[in-house]
Design a protein around this motif. Structure first.
Motif, PDB file in Angstrom:
ATOM      1  N   THR A 135       0.998  -1.371   0.441  1.00  0.00           N
ATOM      2  CA  THR A 135       0.105   0.171   0.035  1.00  0.00           C
ATOM      3  C   THR A 135       0.570   1.236  -0.360  1.00  0.00           C
ATOM      4  O   THR A 135       0.971   2.453  -0.452  1.00  0.00           O
ATOM      5  CB  THR A 135      -0.806   0.257   1.076  1.00  0.00           C
ATOM      6  OG1 THR A 135      -1.176  -1.596   1.391  1.00  0.00           O
ATOM      7  CG2 THR A 135      -1.691   0.706   1.315  1.00  0.00           C
ATOM      8  N   THR A 139       1.026   3.683  -3.639  1.00  0.00           N
ATOM      9  CA  THR A 139       0.965   5.429  -3.144  1.00  0.00           C
ATOM     10  C   THR A 139       2.150   6.625  -2.970  1.00  0.00           C
ATOM     11  O   THR A 139       1.483   7.309  -3.868  1.00  0.00           O
ATOM     12  CB  THR A 139       0.554   6.041  -1.740  1.00  0.00           C
ATOM     13  OG1 THR A 139      -0.081   4.182  -0.747  1.00  0.00           O
ATOM     14  CG2 THR A 139      -0.241   7.458  -1.109  1.00  0.00           C
ATOM     15  N   ALA A 142       1.572   6.444  -6.867  1.00  0.00           N
ATOM     16  CA  ALA A 142       0.761   8.068  -7.191  1.00  0.00           C
ATOM     17  C   ALA A 142       1.237   9.267  -7.065  1.00  0.00           C
ATOM     18  O   ALA A 142       1.316   9.609  -8.179  1.00  0.00           O
ATOM     19  CB  ALA A 142      -0.729   7.630  -6.968  1.00  0.00           C
ATOM     20  N   ASP A 143       1.926   9.277  -6.096  1.00  0.00           N
ATOM     21  CA  ASP A 143       2.598  10.543  -5.619  1.00  0.00           C
ATOM     22  C   ASP A 143       3.678  10.634  -6.897  1.00  0.00           C
ATOM     23  O   ASP A 143       3.955  11.908  -7.200  1.00  0.00           O
ATOM     24  CB  ASP A 143       3.209  10.624  -4.293  1.00  0.00           C
ATOM     25  CG  ASP A 143       4.520  11.742  -4.097  1.00  0.00           C
ATOM     26  OD1 ASP A 143       3.850  12.335  -3.865  1.00  0.00           O
ATOM     27  OD2 ASP A 143       5.574  11.517  -4.101  1.00  0.00           O
ATOM     28  N   ALA A 170      -5.268  14.025  -9.637  1.00  0.00           N
ATOM     29  CA  ALA A 170      -6.174  13.157  -9.671  1.00  0.00           C
ATOM     30  C   ALA A 170      -5.204  11.936  -9.516  1.00  0.00           C
ATOM     31  O   ALA A 170      -5.599  11.608  -8.188  1.00  0.00           O
ATOM     32  CB  ALA A 170      -6.184  12.072 -11.397  1.00  0.00           C
ATOM     33  N   ALA A 171      -3.908  12.192  -9.816  1.00  0.00           N
ATOM     34  CA  ALA A 171      -2.899  11.615  -8.811  1.00  0.00           C
ATOM     35  C   ALA A 171      -2.738  11.586  -7.041  1.00  0.00           C
ATOM     36  O   ALA A 171      -2.776  10.274  -6.616  1.00  0.00           O
ATOM     37  CB  ALA A 171      -1.355  11.306  -9.434  1.00  0.00           C
ATOM     38  N   PHE A 174      -5.972  10.131  -5.449  1.00  0.00           N
ATOM     39  CA  PHE A 174      -5.403   8.821  -4.747  1.00  0.00           C
ATOM     40  C   PHE A 174      -4.478   8.726  -3.610  1.00  0.00           C
ATOM     41  O   PHE A 174      -4.712   8.197  -2.551  1.00  0.00           O
ATOM     42  CB  PHE A 174      -4.715   8.282  -5.764  1.00  0.00           C
ATOM     43  CG  PHE A 174      -4.715   7.254  -5.192  1.00  0.00           C
ATOM     44  CD1 PHE A 174      -5.208   5.890  -5.588  1.00  0.00           C
ATOM     45  CD2 PHE A 174      -3.098   6.771  -5.361  1.00  0.00           C
ATOM     46  CE1 PHE A 174      -5.343   4.566  -4.869  1.00  0.00           C
ATOM     47  CE2 PHE A 174      -2.832   5.398  -4.677  1.00  0.00           C
ATOM     48  CZ  PHE A 174      -4.269   4.195  -4.411  1.00  0.00           C
ATOM     49  N   VAL A 175      -3.488   9.500  -3.469  1.00  0.00           N
ATOM     50  CA  VAL A 175      -2.042   9.927  -2.013  1.00  0.00           C
ATOM     51  C   VAL A 175      -3.692   9.851  -0.680  1.00  0.00           C
ATOM     52  O   VAL A 175      -3.297  10.142  -0.099  1.00  0.00           O
ATOM     53  CB  VAL A 175      -1.714  10.848  -2.293  1.00  0.00           C
ATOM     54  CG1 VAL A 175      -0.991  11.046  -1.298  1.00  0.00           C
ATOM     55  CG2 VAL A 175      -0.404  10.483  -3.870  1.00  0.00           C
ATOM     56  N   TYR A 177      -6.813   9.960  -0.789  1.00  0.00           N
ATOM     57  CA  TYR A 177      -7.429   9.145  -0.162  1.00  0.00           C
ATOM     58  C   TYR A 177      -6.765   7.641   1.029  1.00  0.00           C
ATOM     59  O   TYR A 177      -7.814   7.399   1.694  1.00  0.00           O
ATOM     60  CB  TYR A 177      -7.901   8.318  -1.147  1.00  0.00           C
ATOM     61  CG  TYR A 177      -8.669   6.564  -1.595  1.00  0.00           C
ATOM     62  CD1 TYR A 177     -10.067   6.441  -0.557  1.00  0.00           C
ATOM     63  CD2 TYR A 177      -7.769   5.967  -0.871  1.00  0.00           C
ATOM     64  CE1 TYR A 177     -10.396   5.725  -0.922  1.00  0.00           C
ATOM     65  CE2 TYR A 177      -8.238   4.762  -1.237  1.00  0.00           C
ATOM     66  CZ  TYR A 177     -10.169   4.697  -0.704  1.00  0.00           C
ATOM     67  OH  TYR A 177     -10.617   3.344  -0.174  1.00  0.00           O
ATOM     68  N   THR A 178      -5.305   7.690   0.453  1.00  0.00           N
ATOM     69  CA  THR A 178      -4.730   6.755   1.529  1.00  0.00           C
ATOM     70  C   THR A 178      -4.786   7.475   2.775  1.00  0.00           C
ATOM     71  O   THR A 178      -4.437   6.691   3.546  1.00  0.00           O
ATOM     72  CB  THR A 178      -3.488   6.109   0.431  1.00  0.00           C
ATOM     73  OG1 THR A 178      -3.759   5.274  -0.522  1.00  0.00           O
ATOM     74  CG2 THR A 178      -2.611   5.004   1.467  1.00  0.00           C
TER      75      THR A 178
END
Ligand code: RET
Length: 316
Positions: A135, A139, A142-143, A170-171, A174-175, A177-178
Motif C-alpha cells: 500500500t 501510494t 501515485a505521488d 487525480a494522482a 489518490f494519495v 484517499y490513502t
C-alpha cells in the motif's frame, strides 16, 4: 545580502538561457535563505539521530535526507540554475510584455527535489501508520505520477499544460484517499502514540499539500505571480512541509518503538553483537532475539542452515 553581495544572477546569466520573466536578487536571496534552513535542519536531525540507538533512527534518517536534498535544490534555484525559459501561455497581469506573454523561468530543479523528497515524506508518514508495504508502494507510485505530470505541465507551452495538471491532481487525490482512509484506519487500530502522531502529521501534511497545486496554477501554470512571489510561496510551503513537519514527526516518535509499527530492525546494541564479526556463518540465536525483544520466530541453534529472513522484514 541583496545588491552587490549576491552575484548569483550576474554570474549565472547565460545568454540564451534566461527567461523574460525571472527571479531578481530578492528571489535569489530568499532561495538561499531557505537553502540554509534546510541544511541546518538536515544536520540537526542527524545530530538527534545519533542520540538514539541505531534501531530507532529510521525516521531521523529519512527526514534528514529530505532536508539535505531540499538544501541542494534551493542552492540551485538561488543560483538561478536548474531552470529553463518556457513560453508562457498567458500574459502576466501588469506585465511589461505587451501583446505577447514572453518566457517565464521554470525551475525543473524543484521537481527533481519533489521526486526524491515527497516519496520519503510519505514513507515517514505511512510507516508511522503501520501500513502494509504494498500500500505504501502504490501510494508513492501515485505521488511520482503527480510530480512528473507537474513537471511536464510546467514545461508545456500551450493550454495542454492543464491536461497534465489534471492528471497530477487525480494522482494526488489518490494519495489523499490513502491518507484519510486506509492509513488513518491502520493508525487508529494501532492506537496510542502512533495514532496520535499519525493524526497530527497526517492532517498537517494533507492540508498543506493542497496548496501546492494552487501555487503551481499561479506560477508555472497561469503565469499570474512573479517568480519572486513563486519563490516565497513555495519556500514557505516547503519550510512547513519539511523541517517543521519533520520536527513534529520526530518528536511524535520519541516514545514509539519501531517494532510497534511492524518495523523489525536488528539492534546490535541490545543483542551484544559485535560489528564486523562473522555470525558463525549463519544468523544464529543472537540474531533471533530480534529487534527490541519483539517476538521473532527463532531457528533452532547455531547450526541452523538458513537465516530468519523475516527478522529484517517489514511485517504487517
Ligand atoms: C503539482 C501540479 C500537478 C497537480 C498537483 C501538484 C502537487 C504537488 C505537491 C507537491 C508537494 C511538495 C512538497 C514538497 C516539500 O517540500 C505537481 C504542483 C496536485 C502536492 C510537499
Amino acid at each position: 545580502m541583496s545588491g552587490p553581495g549576491n552575484q548569483a544572477l550576474n554570474i549565472n546569466n547565460v545568454v540564451g538561457q534566461q527567461a523574460n520573466l525571472q527571479i531578481t536578487n530578492h528571489g535569489s536571496d530568499w532561495y538561499y535563505t531557505v537553502c540554509a534552513i534546510m541544511g541546518i535542519s538536515a544536520i540537526a536531525f542527524m545530530a538527534l539521530a545519533f542520540r538514539r540507538p541505531q534501531s530507532h533512527r529510521i525516521f531521523h534518517y529519512i527526514t534528514a535526507g529530505i532536508c539535505a536534498v531540499a538544501c541542494i535544490a534551493y542552492f540551485a534555484m538561488g543560483s538561478n540554475l536548474g531552470q529553463v525559459p518556457i513560453q508562457a501561455e498567458f500574459v502576466r497581469p501588469n506585465s511589461h510584455w505587451v501583446g505577447a506573454a514572453g518566457t517565464r523561468e521554470i525551475f525543473y530543479a524543484r521537481y527533481i527535489d519533489w521526486a526524491i523528497t515527497t516519496p520519503l515524506l510519505l514513507l515517514d508518514l505511512l510507516l508511522t501508520a503501520g501500513l502494509p508495504w504494498p500500500t505504501i508502494l502504490i501510494t508513492i507510485f501515485a505521488d511520482l505520477i503527480m510530480v512528473v505530470t507537474g513537471l511536464i505541465g510546467a514545461l508545456t507551452r500551450t493550454s495542454y499544460k492543464w491536461g497534465f495538471w489534471t492528471f497530477g491532481t487525480a494522482a494526488f487525490l489518490f494519495v489523499v484517499y490513502t491518507l484519510l482512509g486506509t492509513a488513518r484506519s491502520h493508525a487508529n487500530a494501532l492506537g496510542g502514540e502512533p495514532k496520535k502522531t499519525y493524526m497530527m502529521c497526517g492532517a498537517w501534511l494533507t492540508g498543506l499539500w493542497f496548496l501546492y497545486p494552487i501555487a503551481w496554477g499561479l506560477s508555472e501554470g497561469g503565469n499570474v505571480i512573479h517568480p519572486d512571489s513563486e519563490a516565497i510561496f513555495y519556500g514557505i510551503l516547503d519550510i512547513f512541509a519539511k523541517p517543521l513537519w519533520g520536527a513534529l514527526l520526530i518528536w511524535g516518535h520519541r516514545n514509539i518503538n519501531p517494532s510497534q509499527l511492524g518495523l523489525h530492525i536488528r539492534n546490535p546494541e541490545q543483542t551484544n553483537e559485535k560489528y564486523n564479526q562473522p555470525q558463525n556463518g549463519v544468523h544464529g540465536p543472537d540474531r533471533a532475539v530480534g529487534a527490541n525483544g519483539a517476538g521473532v520466530p527463532t531457528t533452532a541453534g547455531a547450526g541452523a542452515p538458513t537465516a530468519t529472513p523475516a527478522t529484517n522484514g517489514h511485517q504487517v
